[in-house]
Design an enzyme around this catalytic site. Structure first.
Site, PDB file in Angstrom:
ATOM      1  N   ASN A  84       0.912   1.194   5.912  1.00 17.20           N
ATOM      2  CA  ASN A  84       1.540   0.406   4.856  1.00 17.20           C
ATOM      3  C   ASN A  84       2.363  -0.679   5.529  1.00 17.20           C
ATOM      4  O   ASN A  84       3.264  -0.385   6.307  1.00 17.20           O
ATOM      5  CB  ASN A  84       2.442   1.285   3.988  1.00 17.20           C
ATOM      6  CG  ASN A  84       3.246   0.474   2.989  1.00 17.20           C
ATOM      7  OD1 ASN A  84       2.841  -0.612   2.590  1.00 17.20           O
ATOM      8  ND2 ASN A  84       4.393   0.999   2.590  1.00 17.20           N
ATOM      9  N   GLY A  85       2.049  -1.950   5.246  1.00 14.45           N
ATOM     10  CA  GLY A  85       2.802  -3.038   5.832  1.00 14.45           C
ATOM     11  C   GLY A  85       1.903  -4.151   6.334  1.00 14.45           C
ATOM     12  O   GLY A  85       0.753  -4.284   5.912  1.00 14.45           O
ATOM     13  N   TYR A  95      11.157  -4.064  -7.839  1.00 14.09           N
ATOM     14  CA  TYR A  95       9.875  -3.877  -8.535  1.00 14.09           C
ATOM     15  C   TYR A  95       9.007  -2.729  -8.035  1.00 14.09           C
ATOM     16  O   TYR A  95       8.547  -1.902  -8.810  1.00 14.09           O
ATOM     17  CB  TYR A  95       9.027  -5.156  -8.483  1.00 14.09           C
ATOM     18  CG  TYR A  95       7.633  -4.894  -9.019  1.00 14.09           C
ATOM     19  CD1 TYR A  95       7.427  -4.785 -10.389  1.00 14.09           C
ATOM     20  CD2 TYR A  95       6.565  -4.647  -8.164  1.00 14.09           C
ATOM     21  CE1 TYR A  95       6.182  -4.466 -10.904  1.00 14.09           C
ATOM     22  CE2 TYR A  95       5.313  -4.331  -8.667  1.00 14.09           C
ATOM     23  CZ  TYR A  95       5.119  -4.240 -10.033  1.00 14.09           C
ATOM     24  OH  TYR A  95       3.907  -3.907 -10.524  1.00 14.09           O
ATOM     25  N   CYS A 113       0.831  -1.191   0.000  1.00 13.11           N
ATOM     26  CA  CYS A 113       0.000   0.000   0.000  1.00 13.11           C
ATOM     27  C   CYS A 113       0.875   1.254   0.000  1.00 13.11           C
ATOM     28  O   CYS A 113       2.087   1.180   0.145  1.00 13.11           O
ATOM     29  CB  CYS A 113      -0.907  -0.002   1.228  1.00 13.11           C
ATOM     30  SG  CYS A 113      -1.956  -1.463   1.338  1.00 13.11           S
ATOM     31  N   ASP A 146      13.320  -9.543 -17.027  1.00  9.39           N
ATOM     32  CA  ASP A 146      12.194  -9.390 -16.109  1.00  9.39           C
ATOM     33  C   ASP A 146      12.716  -9.266 -14.691  1.00  9.39           C
ATOM     34  O   ASP A 146      13.896  -9.561 -14.426  1.00  9.39           O
ATOM     35  CB  ASP A 146      11.250 -10.590 -16.232  1.00  9.39           C
ATOM     36  CG  ASP A 146       9.814 -10.237 -15.913  1.00  9.39           C
ATOM     37  OD1 ASP A 146       9.593  -9.141 -15.372  1.00  9.39           O
ATOM     38  OD2 ASP A 146       8.923 -11.041 -16.208  1.00  9.39           O
ATOM     39  N   CYS A 168      15.994  -6.489   3.517  1.00  4.84           N
ATOM     40  CA  CYS A 168      15.281  -7.715   3.835  1.00  4.84           C
ATOM     41  C   CYS A 168      15.406  -8.639   2.632  1.00  4.84           C
ATOM     42  O   CYS A 168      14.976  -8.298   1.532  1.00  4.84           O
ATOM     43  CB  CYS A 168      13.816  -7.447   4.150  1.00  4.84           C
ATOM     44  SG  CYS A 168      12.859  -8.964   4.446  1.00  4.84           S
ATOM     45  N   CYS A 188      12.853  -3.525   2.433  1.00  4.40           N
ATOM     46  CA  CYS A 188      12.365  -4.538   1.501  1.00  4.40           C
ATOM     47  C   CYS A 188      13.107  -4.423   0.169  1.00  4.40           C
ATOM     48  O   CYS A 188      13.054  -3.379  -0.495  1.00  4.40           O
ATOM     49  CB  CYS A 188      10.859  -4.357   1.280  1.00  4.40           C
ATOM     50  SG  CYS A 188      10.157  -5.418  -0.001  1.00  4.40           S
ATOM     51  N   SER A 236       8.788  -2.119 -14.784  1.00  2.00           N
ATOM     52  CA  SER A 236       9.914  -2.126 -13.857  1.00  2.00           C
ATOM     53  C   SER A 236      11.192  -2.684 -14.463  1.00  2.00           C
ATOM     54  O   SER A 236      12.287  -2.388 -13.977  1.00  2.00           O
ATOM     55  CB  SER A 236       9.547  -2.923 -12.604  1.00  2.00           C
ATOM     56  OG  SER A 236       9.202  -4.253 -12.950  1.00  2.00           O
ATOM     57  N   CYS A 267       6.369 -14.026   1.938  1.00  2.00           N
ATOM     58  CA  CYS A 267       6.555 -12.738   2.614  1.00  2.00           C
ATOM     59  C   CYS A 267       5.411 -12.530   3.597  1.00  2.00           C
ATOM     60  O   CYS A 267       4.255 -12.763   3.267  1.00  2.00           O
ATOM     61  CB  CYS A 267       6.577 -11.594   1.600  1.00  2.00           C
ATOM     62  SG  CYS A 267       6.673  -9.955   2.366  1.00  2.00           S
ATOM     63  N   GLY A 275      -1.108   0.558  -5.107  1.00  2.00           N
ATOM     64  CA  GLY A 275      -2.390  -0.033  -4.762  1.00  2.00           C
ATOM     65  C   GLY A 275      -3.504   0.582  -5.572  1.00  2.00           C
ATOM     66  O   GLY A 275      -3.616   1.809  -5.633  1.00  2.00           O
TER      67      GLY A 275
END
Length: 470
Positions: A112-113, A252, A12, A355, A447, A246, A293, A392, A38
């Site tokens: 967010n999370g 991405y 988010c 990719d 992470c 992250c 991306s 995740c 989002g």
């Protein structure tokens, strides 16, 4: 890759502004710039200092905040949120910010999370009489704050945050102040900026740029900012752990024009492509990237390899991002709707298809097939991250190993499944070095759990099937 199609649902996005006469318009543009994080729902809560007023709905920012609704929105401060939905967690009631009204005032939350111990905390709160109105883990914090034993909101918030485990970037707003908190591991990006005499907080720096705010700094892990008409105050609610940003923010999620913890995303992705070329140089005629991306990665691979970069795949900009559709069949159909191979570029050529990741493998298989049907002589797939083998629990919708193809198949088996002539994943070491974060620990402050299985926080068994994330 197009994560909305292949199964990497994005995190988010949060945005807040304090002390600006056009808070509603600023928040609208800020959320619009974060739309990639989002697209299932959006909302904002505003205040002029006397009361909180919220508007939210399911859909895109432009669909939720129509011109009729925007003309009635006013206030000097606001917080906003864009979200995606996971299975079983959709619905209007889960769209944020969440707004709570009490006899002594009101409070709005945007998150967010993912809180990995939310189920345990909810059970404790319900035993104490709390009644939950949503299936969002965000609501847990509201109940913890309300039940805190301190008279001062700041102290209640700090006490509540100390009970949470997992990933979170929180915006909390009352009539008189906005509180900003980042988890002790710093798993999520969160930045502070200044706009005139006011302040702006956003998940990504691209949102600051869009609204014309000047970047001040990133919010630190375990830090609590208190923003009011008196300015910005900083306190700590937890000791900062080793930073664990992250990695998928670089690979991405984030926009290429954002800087995540001081590193430009486009530059990081170009470096990933260059490192890929160092690790696996393919004898080919053309390099192409899967929009959006992977374009930066493809450019980097082309520069390092000397193979020309071409637009071998075109993205249809007028099709909604299909990851918000919960069924796999609709995600798969979205590949044909959203991507078209350029026959004049790939026909008769040996193509390097770049990719960012492979989750289920379904989309990669379809894209390889499309390229070959367009006349590609060979299709060599190179991936700018290692195989995603582990779930995740911090806000990305891959919470079980069963949905991750790399947890079940070898690289050669995946290559055979997707129909590529070769398949190369970037090494963990290569990825970390290419991103280039200035940390001296083994993870370089990232992470890497989805690649290595080493999680930066304790993982509760109930996190496998918890609340709706953010």
């Amino acid at each position: 890759m197009l994560a909305e199609i292949k199964g990497l649902n994005e995190e988010c996005g949060v945005f807040g502004v304090w002390g600006h006469p056009d808070a509603a318009q600023i928040t609208y543009y800020g959320l619009h710039s974060l739309q990639h994080r989002g697209q299932e729902g959006a909302g904002m809560v505003l205040t002029s200092g006397e009361e909180l007023r919220g508007v939210k709905g399911e859909g895109l920012v432009t669909e939720v905040f129509t011109s009729d609704k925007m003309k009635d929105l006013s206030g000097k401060s606001a917080i906003g949120h864009v979200r995606y939905a996971t299975a079983g967690g959709g619905g209007y009631e889960n769209v944020q910010p969440l707004l709570f009204n009490f006899q002594t005032g009101s409070m709005a939350l945007a998150h967010n999370g993912n809180i990995v111990n939310a189920t345990q905390l909810k059970a404790q709160l319900e035993a104490q009489g709390s009644i939950f109105q949503t299936t969002s883990d965000t609501e847990v914090l509201a109940h913890l704050i309300r039940r805190g034993g301190f008279s001062d909101l700041k102290e209640r918030v700090k006490n509540a945050l100390s009970m949470l485990k997992g990933a979170y970037a929180f915006l909390i707003m009352t009539e008189s102040e906005m509180l900003v908190a980042l988890d002790p591991n710093g798993l999520r990006p969160l930045s502070l900026g200044q706009l005139g005499d006011g302040y702006v907080v956003a998940s990504e720096t691209c949102a600051l740029d869009i609204v014309g705010a000047k970047f001040i700094r990133d919010v630190e892990p375990g830090e609590l900012l208190i923003i009011s008409d008196e300015g910005v105050k900083s306190e700590r609610f937890a000791h900062s752990n080793t930073r664990s940003m992250c990695t998928m923010e670089y690979v991405y999620f984030s926009r290429p024009d954002s800087n995540v913890d001081g590193i430009n995303v486009h530059t990081a992705r170009k470096n990933l492509g260059k490192r890929l070329a160092m690790e696996k140089l393919i004898d080919a005629d053309v390099v192409t990237g899967v929009p959006d991306s992977s374009i930066s990665v493809a450019i980097g691979y082309a520069e390092a390899s000397g193979i020309p970069y071409e637009m071998g795949l075109i993205k249809n900009r007028y099709v909604g991002r299909t990851f918000i559709q919960p069924s796999q069949s609709l995600r798969e159909q979205g590949v044909k709707m959203k991507l078209s191979p350029v026959r004049g570029v790939v026909e008769g050529k040996r193509v390097v298809m770049v990719d960012d990741s492979i989750v289920r493998g379904t989309t990669s298989k379809r894209i390889v097939k499309m390229l070959k049907e367009a006349g590609a002589k060979e299709v060599h797939v190179v991936i700018s991250s290692p195989p995603i083998k582990n779930p995740c629990f911090y806000g990305i919708d891959t919470s079980t190993s069963e949905e991750l193809i790399a947890s079940k198949l070898s690289v050669e088996e995946i290559r055979e499944l997707i129909g590529a002539d070769s398949l190369t994943f970037l090494s963990v070491e290569g990825m970390v070095d290419a991103i280039g974060r200035p940390f001296d620990d083994e993870t370089r402050g990232q992470c890497l759990a989805c690649f290595t299985g080493k999680y930066p926080t304790e993982i509760y068994e109930s996190a496998l099937q918890p609340f709706q994330k953010c």
